[in-house]
Design a protein around this motif. Structure first.
Motif, PDB file in Angstrom:
ATOM      1  N   CYS A   1     -13.535  91.633  13.054  1.00 22.58           N
ATOM      2  CA  CYS A   1     -12.373  91.160  12.293  1.00 22.58           C
ATOM      3  C   CYS A   1     -11.078  91.681  12.904  1.00 22.58           C
ATOM      4  CB  CYS A   1     -12.470  91.593  10.838  1.00 22.58           C
ATOM      5  SG  CYS A   1     -13.733  90.711   9.917  1.00 22.58           S
ATOM      6  N   CYS A   2     -11.061  92.959  13.274  1.00 21.80           N
ATOM      7  CA  CYS A   2      -9.855  93.531  13.882  1.00 21.80           C
ATOM      8  C   CYS A   2      -9.572  92.869  15.218  1.00 21.80           C
ATOM      9  CB  CYS A   2     -10.018  95.032  14.064  1.00 21.80           C
ATOM     10  SG  CYS A   2     -10.035  95.941  12.511  1.00 21.80           S
ATOM     11  N   LYS A   3     -10.630  92.658  16.004  1.00 23.62           N
ATOM     12  CA  LYS A   3     -10.455  92.040  17.315  1.00 23.62           C
ATOM     13  C   LYS A   3      -9.959  90.604  17.165  1.00 23.62           C
ATOM     14  CE  LYS A   3     -12.757  91.474  21.714  1.00 23.62           C
ATOM     15  NZ  LYS A   3     -13.968  91.699  22.474  1.00 23.62           N
TER      16      LYS A   3
ATOM     17  N   CYS B   1     -16.224  94.892  10.867  1.00 29.28           N
ATOM     18  CA  CYS B   1     -14.850  95.408  10.880  1.00 29.28           C
ATOM     19  C   CYS B   1     -14.250  95.303  12.273  1.00 29.28           C
ATOM     20  CB  CYS B   1     -14.829  96.860  10.414  1.00 29.28           C
ATOM     21  SG  CYS B   1     -15.165  97.059   8.662  1.00 29.28           S
ATOM     22  N   PHE B   2     -15.040  95.663  13.309  1.00 28.85           N
ATOM     23  CA  PHE B   2     -14.558  95.584  14.682  1.00 28.85           C
ATOM     24  C   PHE B   2     -14.226  94.143  15.061  1.00 28.85           C
ATOM     25  CE2 PHE B   2     -15.541  94.945  19.206  1.00 28.85           C
ATOM     26  CZ  PHE B   2     -14.572  95.764  19.754  1.00 28.85           C
TER      27      PHE B   2
ATOM     28  N   GLU C   1      -8.348  89.403  14.675  1.00 34.69           N
ATOM     29  CA  GLU C   1      -6.985  89.458  14.162  1.00 34.69           C
ATOM     30  C   GLU C   1      -6.004  89.739  15.294  1.00 34.69           C
ATOM     31  OE1 GLU C   1      -4.492  92.214  11.090  1.00 34.69           O
ATOM     32  OE2 GLU C   1      -6.539  91.683  10.548  1.00 34.69           O
ATOM     33  N   LYS C   2      -6.390  90.659  16.204  1.00 37.17           N
ATOM     34  CA  LYS C   2      -5.525  90.957  17.340  1.00 37.17           C
ATOM     35  C   LYS C   2      -5.394  89.745  18.249  1.00 37.17           C
ATOM     36  CE  LYS C   2      -6.232  95.926  17.598  1.00 37.17           C
ATOM     37  NZ  LYS C   2      -6.817  97.027  18.364  1.00 37.17           N
TER      38      LYS C   2
ATOM     39  N   ARG D   1      -3.159  87.320  16.583  1.00 42.65           N
ATOM     40  CA  ARG D   1      -1.778  87.767  16.680  1.00 42.65           C
ATOM     41  C   ARG D   1      -1.236  87.542  18.089  1.00 42.65           C
ATOM     42  NH1 ARG D   1      -1.827  93.439  14.219  1.00 42.65           N
ATOM     43  NH2 ARG D   1      -2.330  92.780  12.149  1.00 42.65           N
TER      44      ARG D   1
END
Length: 181
Positions: free
Chosen positions: A123-125, A120-121, A127-128, A131
Motif C-alpha cells: 500500500c505504501c509503495k 502495508c508495504f 501510494e508512493k 504520488r
C-alpha cells in the motif's frame, strides 16, 4: 332494533408482527431462565479414564503417557515437561497433539503478521508510485501551461510591436517621435 355487529379485520402484516413479537418474547424468556450447568468435577477424578471424558472440562489437560487428567497449568503458558511432555499432551481435542497445536498456531500467527506487513508495504509503495505519477503529471501540466503562456506573451508582444511600428512608436529610440515634429 337492529343490532350491528362490527367485524374488525386485521391486515396480514399486523398478524405477522404479532406472531414475531410473541416468538421473540418466548425466546428471550427461555434464554433468561438458567439451565443447570453440570457440576465441574475436578480433573484429577477423571484420571485413568479416556481422553474424551477428561477433555469435556475445558480446564483439563490429558497426558497420554501417564493417562492422567490434570488441571491445565494456567500460571505457565505451556505445561512443563515434568507435568506432561508437549508431544503427549492433549487439550481441547484428543486427536490434536498439543505440540502441533502450538506450532500450527505460531505458523498461522506468523503468516498473518507477514501478510499484514506485506499489505502495508504494498500500500505504501503503491501510494508512493501514485504520488510520483501525480507529481509527474502536475509537472507536465505546469510545463504545458508555462509554454502556452510564453507563446501568448510572444504573440502579444509581436502584435504590440506591429502596432508601434505602424504608428511610428518603435522601441528602438523612444525619443524619435519628438525629433520628427
Amino acid at each position: 332494533m337492529q343490532s350491528s355487529t362490527r367485524v374488525t379485520m386485521y391486515s396480514p402484516s399486523a398478524f405477522v408482527f404479532v406472531l414475531i413479537s410473541c416468538g421473540i418474547c418466548i425466546i428471550t424468556v427461555t434464554a433468561q431462565t438458567p439451565t443447570p450447568a453440570p457440576a465441574d468435577t475436578p480433573c484429577a477424578v477423571k484420571s485413568n479414564t479416556t481422553c474424551d471424558e477428561c477433555l469435556q472440562n475445558v480446564t483439563c489437560l490429558w497426558c497420554i503417557t501417564t493417562k492422567k487428567c490434570i488441571e491445565y497449568p494456567v500460571k505457565s503458558i505451556l505445561p512443563s515437561n515434568s507435568v506432561c511432555p508437549l508431544n503427549d499432551a492433549r487439550w481441547g481435542l484428543c486427536w490434536l497433539n498439543f505440540q502441533i497445536l502450538i506450532i500450527t498456531a505460531s505458523v498461522l500467527a506468523g503468516i498473518i503478521i507477514i501478510a499484514v506487513l506485506v499489505c502495508c508495504f504494498c500500500c505504501c509503495k503503491c501510494e508512493k508510485l501514485g504520488r510520483k505519477r501525480e507529481d509527474m503529471q502536475m509537472e507536465r501540466q505546469t510545463r504545458l501551461r508555462k509554454d502556452r503562456q510564453k507563446a501568448r506573451r510572444s504573440e502579444m508582444q509581436m502584435r504590440h510591436d506591429e502596432i508601434r511600428h505602424k504608428y511610428g512608436l518603435s522601441k528602438d529610440n523612444p525619443y524619435a517621435r519628438m525629433d520628427d515634429h
